[in-house]
Design an enzyme around this catalytic site. Structure first.
Site, mmCIF file in Angstrom:
data_model
loop_
_atom_site.group_PDB
_atom_site.id
_atom_site.type_symbol
_atom_site.label_atom_id
_atom_site.label_comp_id
_atom_site.label_asym_id
_atom_site.label_seq_id
_atom_site.Cartn_x
_atom_site.Cartn_y
_atom_site.Cartn_z
ATOM 1 N N LYS A 140 74.067 -65.932 -47.478
ATOM 2 C CA LYS A 140 74.056 -64.942 -46.389
ATOM 3 C C LYS A 140 73.609 -63.619 -46.981
ATOM 4 C CE LYS A 140 75.006 -64.455 -41.992
ATOM 5 N NZ LYS A 140 74.883 -65.416 -40.878
ATOM 6 N N ASP B 77 70.365 -62.900 -37.830
ATOM 7 C CA ASP B 77 71.788 -62.818 -37.470
ATOM 8 C C ASP B 77 71.883 -61.534 -36.635
ATOM 9 O OD1 ASP B 77 74.589 -64.081 -38.203
ATOM 10 O OD2 ASP B 77 74.913 -61.946 -38.408
HETATM 11 P P1 NDP Z 1 72.584 -60.123 -31.730
HETATM 12 O O1 NDP Z 1 72.352 -58.935 -32.577
HETATM 13 O O2 NDP Z 1 71.433 -60.738 -31.019
HETATM 14 O O3 NDP Z 1 73.708 -59.824 -30.631
HETATM 15 C C1 NDP Z 1 74.973 -59.396 -31.002
HETATM 16 C C2 NDP Z 1 75.740 -59.052 -29.748
HETATM 17 O O4 NDP Z 1 77.087 -58.762 -30.080
HETATM 18 C C3 NDP Z 1 75.214 -57.810 -29.054
HETATM 19 O O5 NDP Z 1 75.475 -57.900 -27.678
HETATM 20 C C4 NDP Z 1 76.040 -56.711 -29.710
HETATM 21 O O6 NDP Z 1 76.147 -55.541 -28.917
HETATM 22 C C5 NDP Z 1 77.383 -57.391 -29.827
HETATM 23 N N1 NDP Z 1 78.130 -56.836 -30.952
HETATM 24 C C6 NDP Z 1 77.757 -56.788 -32.253
HETATM 25 N N2 NDP Z 1 78.689 -56.200 -32.986
HETATM 26 C C7 NDP Z 1 79.681 -55.858 -32.126
HETATM 27 C C8 NDP Z 1 80.933 -55.214 -32.282
HETATM 28 N N3 NDP Z 1 81.340 -54.797 -33.479
HETATM 29 N N4 NDP Z 1 81.694 -55.048 -31.172
HETATM 30 C C9 NDP Z 1 81.267 -55.487 -29.982
HETATM 31 N N5 NDP Z 1 80.087 -56.101 -29.771
HETATM 32 C C10 NDP Z 1 79.320 -56.274 -30.833
HETATM 33 O O7 NDP Z 1 73.298 -61.196 -32.687
HETATM 34 P P2 NDP Z 1 73.429 -62.756 -32.502
HETATM 35 O O8 NDP Z 1 73.571 -63.095 -31.074
HETATM 36 O O9 NDP Z 1 72.364 -63.395 -33.314
HETATM 37 O O10 NDP Z 1 74.809 -63.033 -33.278
HETATM 38 C C11 NDP Z 1 76.068 -62.975 -32.631
HETATM 39 C C12 NDP Z 1 77.093 -63.733 -33.453
HETATM 40 O O11 NDP Z 1 76.692 -65.095 -33.622
HETATM 41 C C13 NDP Z 1 77.328 -63.209 -34.878
HETATM 42 O O12 NDP Z 1 78.680 -63.403 -35.237
HETATM 43 C C14 NDP Z 1 76.439 -64.127 -35.711
HETATM 44 O O13 NDP Z 1 76.889 -64.188 -37.073
HETATM 45 C C15 NDP Z 1 76.648 -65.433 -34.999
HETATM 46 N N6 NDP Z 1 75.616 -66.436 -35.234
HETATM 47 C C16 NDP Z 1 74.315 -66.201 -34.910
HETATM 48 C C17 NDP Z 1 73.366 -67.183 -35.107
HETATM 49 C C18 NDP Z 1 71.956 -67.011 -34.661
HETATM 50 O O14 NDP Z 1 71.216 -68.004 -34.703
HETATM 51 N N7 NDP Z 1 71.525 -65.849 -34.207
HETATM 52 C C19 NDP Z 1 73.715 -68.457 -35.739
HETATM 53 C C20 NDP Z 1 75.136 -68.635 -35.962
HETATM 54 C C21 NDP Z 1 76.014 -67.640 -35.738
HETATM 55 P P3 NDP Z 1 75.139 -54.307 -29.148
HETATM 56 O O15 NDP Z 1 73.861 -54.727 -28.525
HETATM 57 O O16 NDP Z 1 75.814 -53.188 -28.483
HETATM 58 O O17 NDP Z 1 75.052 -54.136 -30.650
#
Ligand code: NDP
Length: 444
Positions: free
Chosen positions: A125, A165
């Site tokens: 990671k 991510d």
């Molecule tokens: P994105 O950046 O596309 O989206 C993240 C979302 O979560 C946004 O809506 C963001 O809001 C919100 N967010 C992030 N940090 C916070 C916080 N501290 N408090 C509240 N809301 C928050 O990321 P992903 O969708 O790719 O990833 C989301 C999760 O899924 C993570 O935990 C990641 O590790 C996990 N994941 C992702 C994979 C992938 O293929 N993308 C694979 C496996 C796991 P805002 O827009 O306001 O920042």
């Protein structure tokens, strides 16, 4: 004191100030205890001590120039945790909260997640405390180019293959890949989540969200149930959340709430996903706008309140520790029956306990969100074979992988006498293969 407890105590002592890493290690190692007890040879081989120690940690400076001509400096990380079963594989996170503890917790989880997919990928990671939010495309490009100018020497199609991510989507992967190609003069599958015009896989963008829904669908099916008519709450509105929503809706569920880091929207008529996509994917805007555009929808500042909305199924898809004990208790009181973790470690340890005690079907992240990395591995296979599979082919393979993961963790939990405890089942099923490979490799 048990072997597991000794390893955990030492880990906390020798890695101080890394609470997220401690949390993930505690969850994993304590649930491995029955299996570890059945293998006394592991202690002799210091297998757990080696398992929790990354093979390599790279930390570096990332200088770049902002639009005002000012030099900015961020921290860059790549933790190459475990390559026992394949090249390191795991995403890059760009978010101001990123630090070594967070990257190590994600890397440790990734080892078992990748093993669970059944595909030959090790765990890693990386990321940076850089915040892409509010930056111009040129600033994001400048940052990505600088980041890759160091990272390129540590990665490779058969060594370490990063992906996206939080904060790293198609735009960032494009800039990172462009710089890698320029420095190395190689057009290879060194990153996944690439655009379709330069080696990406169909269905990669959708994979984590779809996979989450596929595994939850299997858990429902095994109980004679389905998504049809269910009320679903999804946190986040990023890549994972959007495609979890899309698939859940296509299976007949009503998704009533989503959020971003400022607040949540509640739409009792069911979320209009095309509006969310327009706000988040096209305009990179705030979820608040949804309530201005959709009649009957309500926006509330702050995130925690989303878990007070009654639902049958909760899919946390934003970030770590977003469901604490109190939120878990409210969800249970309001009748939640299934919790599928789309994000990594979205539930605190005491929240998981609340769900398990209440008999909620709890699908832990390393199983439930493994669809993303599984499809990344399918992207790697297409790259090295110079192949291009159709959306339907990739989606069918993804679904098959998620169904297998469900049954593997279900069987592993049963094998050790903890039926229905998928935290334990996922950890054990993932660890079995890694442990076997590490033992086979000798003291390395
Ligand atoms: P994105 O950046 O596309 O989206 C993240 C979302 O979560 C946004 O809506 C963001 O809001 C919100 N967010 C992030 N940090 C916070 C916080 N501290 N408090 C509240 N809301 C928050 O990321 P992903 O969708 O790719 O990833 C989301 C999760 O899924 C993570 O935990 C990641 O590790 C996990 N994941 C992702 C994979 C992938 O293929 N993308 C694979 C496996 C796991 P805002 O827009 O306001 O920042």
């Amino acid at each position: 004191m048990s072997y597991v407890q000794k390893v955990l105590d030492n880990l906390k002592k020798t890695n101080p100030n890394e609470p997220e890493f401690h949390q993930a290690a505690t969850e994993i190692l304590t649930s491995l205890e029955p299996m570890v007890n059945a293998h006394p040879e592991y202690e002799q081989a210091a297998l757990l001590e080696r398992f929790v120690e990354p093979e390599r940690v790279v930390m570096f400076r990332v200088p770049w120039v902002d639009d005002n001509g000012k030099v900015q400096v961020n921290k860059g990380y790549r933790v190459q945790f475990n390559s026992a079963i394949g090249p390191y594989k795991g995403g890059l996170r760009f978010h101001p909260s990123v630090n070594l503890s967070i990257i190590k917790f994600l890397g440790l989880e990734q080892i078992l997640k990748n093993s669970l997919t059944g595909l030959p990928i090790g765990g890693g990671k990386g990321g940076s405390d850089f915040n892409p939010k509010g930056k111009s495309d040129r600033e994001v490009m400048a940052f990505c180019q600088s980041f890759m100018t160091e990272l390129y020497r540590h990665i490779g199609a058969d060594t370490d293959v990063p992906a996206g991510d939080i904060g790293v989507g198609g735009r960032e992967i494009g800039f990172l890949f462009g710089q890698y190609k320029r420095i190395r003069d190689e057009h290879v599958g060194v990153l996944t989540g690439r655009g379709l015009s330069y080696g990406g896989s169909l269905a990669r963008k959708e994979a984590t969200g779809y996979g989450l829904v596929y595994i939850t669908e299997e858990a429902l099916k095994m109980r004679g149930d389905s998504f049809e008519g269910k009320t679903v709450v999804i946190s986040g509105s990023g890549n994972v959340a959007i495609y979890a929503c899309e698939k859940a809706q296509s299976l007949g569920a009503k998704v009533v709430a989503m959020y971003d880091s400022n607040g949540y929207i509640y739409d009792p008529a069911g979320i209009q996903l095309d509006v969310v996509k327009d706000i988040k994917e096209v305009k990179r805007g705030r979820i608040k706008e949804y309530a201005d555009r959709v009649k009957g929808a309500k926006y509330t500042e702050g995130c925690q309140g989303i878990w007070t909305i009654p639902c049958d199924i909760a899919l946390p898809c934003a970030t770590q520790n977003e469901i604490n004990k109190e939120s878990a208790e409210i969800l249970v009181k309001n009748g939640v029956k299934f919790v599928g973790e789309g994000a990594n470690m979205p539930s605190t340890l005491d929240a998981i306990e609340v769900f398990q005690k209440a008999g909620v079907v709890f699908l832990p992240a390393k199983a439930a969100n493994a669809g993303g990395v599984a499809t990344s591995a399918l992207e790697m296979a297409q790259s090295s074979g110079r192949l291009f599979w159709s959306f339907e082919e990739v989606d069918a393979k993804l679904k098959n992988i998620m169904v297998n993961i469900y049954h593997n963790m279900d069987n592993a939990a049963k094998k050790y006498g903890f039926e229905g405890n998928y935290v334990m089942g996922a950890n054990i099923a993932g660890f079995e293969k890694v442990a076997e490979a590490m033992m086979a490799h000798g003291v390395v």
